[in-house]
Enzyme design. Structure first.
Site, mmCIF file in Angstrom:
data_model
loop_
_atom_site.group_PDB
_atom_site.id
_atom_site.type_symbol
_atom_site.label_atom_id
_atom_site.label_comp_id
_atom_site.label_asym_id
_atom_site.label_seq_id
_atom_site.Cartn_x
_atom_site.Cartn_y
_atom_site.Cartn_z
ATOM 1 N N HIS A 83 -11.609 52.835 110.797
ATOM 2 C CA HIS A 83 -11.617 54.251 111.144
ATOM 3 C C HIS A 83 -11.994 54.419 112.611
ATOM 4 O O HIS A 83 -12.610 53.543 113.201
ATOM 5 C CB HIS A 83 -12.616 55.012 110.261
ATOM 6 C CG HIS A 83 -12.180 55.091 108.839
ATOM 7 N ND1 HIS A 83 -12.478 54.104 107.920
ATOM 8 C CD2 HIS A 83 -11.450 56.017 108.180
ATOM 9 C CE1 HIS A 83 -11.946 54.426 106.749
ATOM 10 N NE2 HIS A 83 -11.325 55.577 106.879
ATOM 11 N N ARG A 131 -14.901 55.327 119.128
ATOM 12 C CA ARG A 131 -15.406 54.112 118.478
ATOM 13 C C ARG A 131 -14.414 53.724 117.392
ATOM 14 O O ARG A 131 -14.350 54.337 116.340
ATOM 15 C CB ARG A 131 -16.789 54.331 117.861
ATOM 16 C CG ARG A 131 -17.269 53.133 117.034
ATOM 17 C CD ARG A 131 -18.702 53.273 116.553
ATOM 18 N NE ARG A 131 -18.951 54.482 115.810
ATOM 19 C CZ ARG A 131 -18.987 54.566 114.468
ATOM 20 N NH1 ARG A 131 -18.778 53.502 113.721
ATOM 21 N NH2 ARG A 131 -19.242 55.722 113.885
ATOM 22 N N PHE A 132 -13.607 52.716 117.685
ATOM 23 C CA PHE A 132 -12.692 52.167 116.691
ATOM 24 C C PHE A 132 -13.495 51.170 115.871
ATOM 25 O O PHE A 132 -13.756 50.053 116.314
ATOM 26 C CB PHE A 132 -11.493 51.492 117.370
ATOM 27 C CG PHE A 132 -10.480 52.465 117.896
ATOM 28 C CD1 PHE A 132 -9.324 52.730 117.189
ATOM 29 C CD2 PHE A 132 -10.691 53.132 119.093
ATOM 30 C CE1 PHE A 132 -8.385 53.634 117.663
ATOM 31 C CE2 PHE A 132 -9.771 54.036 119.582
ATOM 32 C CZ PHE A 132 -8.610 54.288 118.864
ATOM 33 N N CYS A 133 -13.937 51.592 114.700
ATOM 34 C CA CYS A 133 -14.795 50.811 113.817
ATOM 35 C C CYS A 133 -13.892 50.041 112.851
ATOM 36 O O CYS A 133 -13.355 50.615 111.904
ATOM 37 C CB CYS A 133 -15.741 51.762 113.082
ATOM 38 S SG CYS A 133 -16.985 50.940 112.092
ATOM 39 N N MET A 134 -13.726 48.754 113.107
ATOM 40 C CA MET A 134 -12.763 47.954 112.364
ATOM 41 C C MET A 134 -13.447 47.041 111.343
ATOM 42 O O MET A 134 -14.611 46.688 111.496
ATOM 43 C CB MET A 134 -11.943 47.100 113.336
ATOM 44 C CG MET A 134 -11.170 47.903 114.373
ATOM 45 S SD MET A 134 -9.876 48.946 113.662
ATOM 46 C CE MET A 134 -10.653 50.539 113.635
#
Length: 159
Positions: A133, A146-149
């Site tokens: 997300h 913040r690309f939280c992978m």
């Protein structure tokens, strides 16, 4: 205003075919998309759970949350380069976080209203598979995203 933005996002997702009749995201069909049964043969159980079933791994108990080596992060499904260590930062969340993808042509974002929340899901554009997300609480000086992978959706290739 916030409800107007939400209504617009839901309507846009529906127009783009990203939402099914239950109000949940349907898998976007990319050029490399495959039926779930085929992905089950190609991905390990954790990768399948995260990428196809849209699961989440536990924070601080995944491969890359604390990785500080230089390199790139590729899709566990296709090997396409998605993120760079140059854009990785410590978000304090326990998941690998990036300020941006290597290219907007590699990922897409769609509305995710699962679990009674409204979030923005990040998928691999070519397959429609779940990666994680994106949130608006990243470093302000680097764009604020913040690309939280999920580590399970990625493989790290050291430089």
């Amino acid at each position: 205003m916030k409800s107007l933005v939400m209504l617009f996002a839901v309507a846009l997702s529906a127009l783009l075919g990203c939402e099914n009749s239950n109000g949940q995201n349907a898998q976007v069909k990319g050029e490399k998309s495959k039926p779930a049964a085929e992905w089950k043969k190609e991905l390990n159980a954790n990768q399948y759970h995260i990428m196809v079933e849209k699961g989440t791994e536990p924070p601080y108990h995944n491969a890359y949350w604390n990785n500080h080596e230089k390199g790139v992060y590729v899709s566990a499904a296709t090997g396409e380069v998605l993120f760079s260590s140059d854009d990785k930062f410590d978000s304090g969340t326990g998941w690998p976080s990036f300020t941006k993808p290597v290219s907007n042509s590699k990922v897409a974002v769609i509305q995710d209203i699962s679990y009674g929340m409204s979030r923005t899901e990040v998928i691999e554009r070519s397959t429609g598979l779940h990666l994680g997300h994106v949130f608006d609480d990243g470093p302000e000086d680097r764009g604020g995203k913040r690309f939280c992978m999920n580590s399970g959706a990625l493989k790290f290739v050291k430089k």
